[in-house]
Motif scaffolding. Sequence first.
Motif, PDB file in Angstrom:
ATOM      1  N   GLY A  52       4.959   8.242  -4.975  1.00 12.82           N
ATOM      2  CA  GLY A  52       5.785   7.735  -3.884  1.00 12.82           C
ATOM      3  C   GLY A  52       7.226   8.192  -3.979  1.00 12.82           C
ATOM      4  O   GLY A  52       8.005   7.986  -3.059  1.00 12.82           O
ATOM      5  N   VAL A  65       5.677   6.190   1.482  1.00 10.50           N
ATOM      6  CA  VAL A  65       4.384   5.493   1.412  1.00 10.50           C
ATOM      7  C   VAL A  65       3.699   5.587   2.779  1.00 10.50           C
ATOM      8  O   VAL A  65       4.302   6.053   3.748  1.00 10.50           O
ATOM      9  N   LYS A  71       0.727   4.411  -1.824  1.00 12.19           N
ATOM     10  CA  LYS A  71       1.049   5.816  -2.081  1.00 12.19           C
ATOM     11  C   LYS A  71       0.156   6.681  -1.193  1.00 12.19           C
ATOM     12  O   LYS A  71      -0.992   6.328  -0.923  1.00 12.19           O
TER      13      LYS A  71
END
Length: 157
Positions: A52, A65, A71
Motif C-alpha cells: 500500500g 488501497v 491492499k
Amino acid sequence: LAIIGFVFYAVAPYTADQFFSLFTTPGGIFLDFIITTLVGCVLSGIIIGLSGSSLGKLLFGIMVVDQNGFKIGASPGIQRDLSVYVRGLGLGIPVVSLITQWMSYSTLKETEATSWDTEKSYAVWHRPSGPGQYMLNVLGILLIIVVTTAARVMNSI
C-alpha cells in the motif's frame, strides 16, 4: 538497478559490458532515462500493490488501497504504476515528463484525484497534517537531497 547490474556482471560479464556500453552514447543516455523509469515503476508497483506504500509514500503519509481499504495486490499495483509511467511521468522523457506532471497536477487540483487512480477506483489515503507529519516531510526532503547528492558524487568518481 544496481543489484541487477551486479548480478548481470557476475553471471555474464562480457555480455553485461556490451549491454551497458549502449548507455554511454547520447541516445543511450536518453534510453537510460526511459528504461530506468520503467523498471522503477514496475518495482514500485509491486511494492505499493503488496504494502500500500513505498518509502516515499510512507514518509509523506500516503497509502494506495482499493475502495474497501485493502491492499490492491502486485498485478494491479504494476498496472497502476505503468499508468503513472505513461500519464504522469511521460515515459521518463525529461521534457515530456514535465508536461505530463503539470497536466496530472492540474487534474489532481481540479478533481482531487489523478487519472490513474480514478480509472480503477483506487483510494489514496493520506495522513493528517500535524507536527509529526511535518517532521516526516522534512526528513523525506532531506533524504531526497542526500540520495541525489550521493548519486552525483558517485557519478563523478
